[in-house]
Motif scaffolding. Structure first.
Motif, short mmCIF file in Angstrom:
data_model
loop_
_atom_site.label_atom_id
_atom_site.label_comp_id
_atom_site.label_asym_id
_atom_site.label_seq_id
_atom_site.Cartn_x
_atom_site.Cartn_y
_atom_site.Cartn_z
N THR A 30 26.16 44.60 39.28
CA THR A 30 24.86 44.59 40.19
C THR A 30 24.99 42.88 41.02
OG1 THR A 30 23.32 46.15 39.05
CG2 THR A 30 22.28 44.26 40.42
N LEU A 31 25.48 42.24 40.05
CA LEU A 31 25.46 40.70 40.62
C LEU A 31 26.75 40.21 41.27
CD1 LEU A 31 23.39 39.17 37.61
CD2 LEU A 31 22.44 40.03 39.92
N ASP A 32 27.96 41.13 41.03
CA ASP A 32 29.19 40.74 41.33
C ASP A 32 29.87 41.77 42.19
OD1 ASP A 32 31.03 38.73 41.57
OD2 ASP A 32 32.15 39.45 39.98
N CYS A 33 29.12 42.55 42.88
CA CYS A 33 29.53 43.59 43.74
C CYS A 33 29.55 43.48 45.20
CB CYS A 33 28.79 44.96 43.24
SG CYS A 33 27.17 45.10 44.00
N GLY A 34 29.50 42.08 45.61
CA GLY A 34 29.37 42.11 47.29
C GLY A 34 28.05 41.93 47.81
N GLN A 35 26.90 41.92 47.16
CA GLN A 35 25.71 42.01 47.72
C GLN A 35 24.72 40.93 47.61
OE1 GLN A 35 22.26 44.54 46.01
NE2 GLN A 35 23.73 44.68 44.15
N ALA A 36 25.12 40.02 46.93
CA ALA A 36 24.66 38.66 46.79
C ALA A 36 25.51 37.68 46.22
CB ALA A 36 23.45 38.76 45.50
N PHE A 37 25.54 36.30 46.83
CA PHE A 37 26.60 35.39 46.36
C PHE A 37 26.05 34.12 45.60
CE2 PHE A 37 27.06 37.97 50.45
CZ PHE A 37 28.36 38.48 50.22
N ARG A 38 24.96 34.23 45.08
CA ARG A 38 24.57 33.01 44.38
C ARG A 38 24.43 33.20 42.83
NH1 ARG A 38 20.49 28.97 46.24
NH2 ARG A 38 21.99 27.77 45.28
N TRP A 39 25.24 34.19 42.38
CA TRP A 39 25.25 34.43 40.95
C TRP A 39 26.76 34.24 40.40
CZ3 TRP A 39 21.00 35.53 38.25
CH2 TRP A 39 19.98 36.07 38.78
N GLU A 40 26.92 33.57 39.32
CA GLU A 40 27.95 33.05 38.55
C GLU A 40 27.98 33.61 37.39
OE1 GLU A 40 30.48 32.06 40.30
OE2 GLU A 40 29.51 31.54 41.78
N GLU A 41 29.01 34.46 36.71
CA GLU A 41 29.13 34.78 35.58
C GLU A 41 29.44 33.60 34.52
OE1 GLU A 41 31.17 38.20 32.93
OE2 GLU A 41 31.85 38.11 34.89
N GLN A 42 28.97 33.43 33.26
CA GLN A 42 29.31 32.37 32.44
C GLN A 42 30.31 32.94 31.39
OE1 GLN A 42 27.54 29.29 33.36
NE2 GLN A 42 27.38 30.72 35.04
N MET A 43 30.63 31.96 30.56
CA MET A 43 31.90 32.39 29.43
C MET A 43 31.28 33.28 28.38
SD MET A 43 34.63 30.53 30.09
CE MET A 43 35.45 30.75 28.57
N ASP A 44 29.84 33.32 28.35
CA ASP A 44 29.41 34.07 27.48
C ASP A 44 28.89 35.52 27.92
OD1 ASP A 44 27.28 33.41 28.82
OD2 ASP A 44 25.81 32.67 27.43
N GLY A 45 29.31 35.78 29.43
CA GLY A 45 28.90 37.00 30.09
C GLY A 45 27.72 37.05 30.52
N TYR A 271 27.06 52.40 45.57
CA TYR A 271 27.97 53.10 44.69
C TYR A 271 29.31 53.26 45.24
CZ TYR A 271 24.03 53.87 41.66
OH TYR A 271 22.80 53.81 40.93
N LEU A 272 29.36 53.96 46.51
CA LEU A 272 30.44 54.37 47.12
C LEU A 272 31.45 53.03 47.57
CD1 LEU A 272 28.98 57.10 49.58
CD2 LEU A 272 30.60 57.60 47.79
N PHE A 273 30.72 51.84 48.04
CA PHE A 273 31.47 50.76 48.58
C PHE A 273 32.21 50.16 47.36
CE2 PHE A 273 31.09 46.37 48.60
CZ PHE A 273 32.05 46.14 49.56
N HIS A 274 31.23 50.13 46.27
CA HIS A 274 31.91 49.20 44.83
C HIS A 274 33.17 50.19 44.29
CE1 HIS A 274 32.20 46.84 41.46
NE2 HIS A 274 32.04 47.90 40.68
N TYR A 275 33.05 51.54 44.47
CA TYR A 275 34.21 52.34 43.99
C TYR A 275 35.21 52.10 44.99
CZ TYR A 275 36.75 56.07 41.92
OH TYR A 275 37.62 57.06 41.43
N ALA A 276 34.95 52.44 46.28
CA ALA A 276 36.12 52.08 47.27
C ALA A 276 36.87 50.63 47.26
CB ALA A 276 35.78 52.49 48.74
N ARG A 277 36.01 49.70 47.08
CA ARG A 277 36.70 48.48 47.12
C ARG A 277 37.42 47.92 45.87
NH1 ARG A 277 34.48 42.97 45.82
NH2 ARG A 277 32.96 43.78 44.76
N THR A 278 36.74 48.54 44.77
CA THR A 278 37.73 48.19 43.45
C THR A 278 38.80 49.34 43.01
OG1 THR A 278 35.94 49.39 42.27
CG2 THR A 278 35.58 46.87 42.45
N THR A 279 38.59 50.36 43.54
CA THR A 279 39.85 51.20 43.34
C THR A 279 40.79 51.89 44.44
OG1 THR A 279 38.66 53.27 43.71
CG2 THR A 279 38.22 52.57 41.57
N GLY A 280 40.62 51.03 45.53
CA GLY A 280 41.06 51.54 46.87
C GLY A 280 40.81 53.05 47.30
N LEU A 281 39.55 53.66 46.83
CA LEU A 281 39.46 55.12 46.85
C LEU A 281 39.73 55.92 45.83
CD1 LEU A 281 39.41 55.71 50.70
CD2 LEU A 281 37.55 55.13 49.40
#
Length: 284
Positions: A30-45, A271-281
């Motif tokens: 949800t937070l790292d799929c290209g819809q928002a840009f102010r979230w950062e993942e931390q070492m603990d997940g 859903y389609l965008f995330h799949y296409a962007r991360t798998t190349g379709l």
């Protein structure tokens, strides 16, 4: 229309808010799929982000999701709508899964939710996103907030207000290293402040009228307008088309999306965008 799952079980204590059973909410998806840009993942997940002038740390604990240091009022007023917790994503996914390609995209990332961001922040973020990649977008957005944003509740900086940006020249935004986008940001702010662009109205105007209003802004075309409408105005019927979605449509849906996506085209798109962007379709 699908019924909304309005009653999300939640417990509140001194540590914040615990949502005990959230199978349809994956933080990274949800937070790292290209819809928002102010979230950062931390070492603990966990993820740390700022929205609506408030800072939040959110983490996954088994089947539960915890929002740290968040009050009941803040959860109900800000984070419940922001994370779209009033929508029944399980029912949506069942609906989408009647189409084979959408079913595979949903199965690939079943924890995606479409965030409800502030309209102004979504508009600026997708102006910045033009001809850009996620890491650089995040850097520009971060510098933008540090340069012109007010201190946020809990630390960091809030997203700059239209008024703060409208008083600037493109040269004043040079520290952002945003290139040609600086001029677009200033023009957007000036049109919002003057009332030529009414972002609140865009949340309810007929979609063609809302899109036409946003495209009055220099540098805002249909794709950026549609992103602002989907991610900032909650217009889940809005369907942004970028290079990935153009490929999806050409390959899978030359005659348009299936009926199961009607009224929720923007969520199906995620859903389609995330799949296409991360798998190349892949095998969609």
């Amino acid at each position: 229309m699908l019924k909304s799952a309005l009653q999300i079980p939640a417990t509140f204590d001194e540590s914040g808010v615990l949502l005990p059973d959230m199978p349809d909410f994956d933080l990274a998806q949800t937070l790292d799929c290209g819809q928002a840009f102010r979230w950062e993942e931390q070492m603990d997940g966990s993820f740390i982000g700022i929205a609506h002038k408030k800072r939040c740390r959110i983490s996954r604990e088994g089947d539960a999701v915890r929002l740290w240091g968040i009050s009941r009022a803040s959860f109900e007023q800000v984070w419940h709508p922001y994370f779209d917790l009033g929508r029944d994503y399980a029912a949506l996914k069942r609906r989408f899964s009647s189409d084979p390609a959408l079913a595979r995209a949903v199965e690939y990332a079943p924890g995606i939710r479409v965030l409800r961001q502030e309209p102004w922040e979504a508009l600026c973020s997708f102006i910045i996103s033009q001809n850009n990649h996620v890491k650089r977008i995040k850097g520009i957005v971060s510098r933008f907030c540090e340069l012109l944003g007010e201190p946020a509740e809990g630390g960091g900086f809030a997203f700059p207000s239209p008024e703060a940006v409208a008083s600037c020249s493109p040269a004043d935004l040079a520290p952002l290293r945003a290139g040609f986008r600086a001029r677009y940001l200033v023009d957007a702010a000036q049109k919002v402040v003057s009332g030529q662009v009414d972002l609140e109205a865009c949340c309810s105007l007929p979609l063609p009228e809302a899109r036409a209003m946003l495209t009055r802004i220099t540098g805002v075309g249909v794709k950026v307008a549609d992103c602002a409408l989907l991610y900032g105005c909650g217009r889940v019927e809005c369907f942004p088309i970028d290079v990935w979605m153009r490929r999806v449509m050409e390959l899978l849906y030359p005659d348009g999306l299936p009926d199961c996506a009607r009224g929720y085209e923007g969520i199906a798109q995620q859903y389609l965008f995330h799949y296409a962007r991360t798998t190349g379709l892949g095998t969609v």
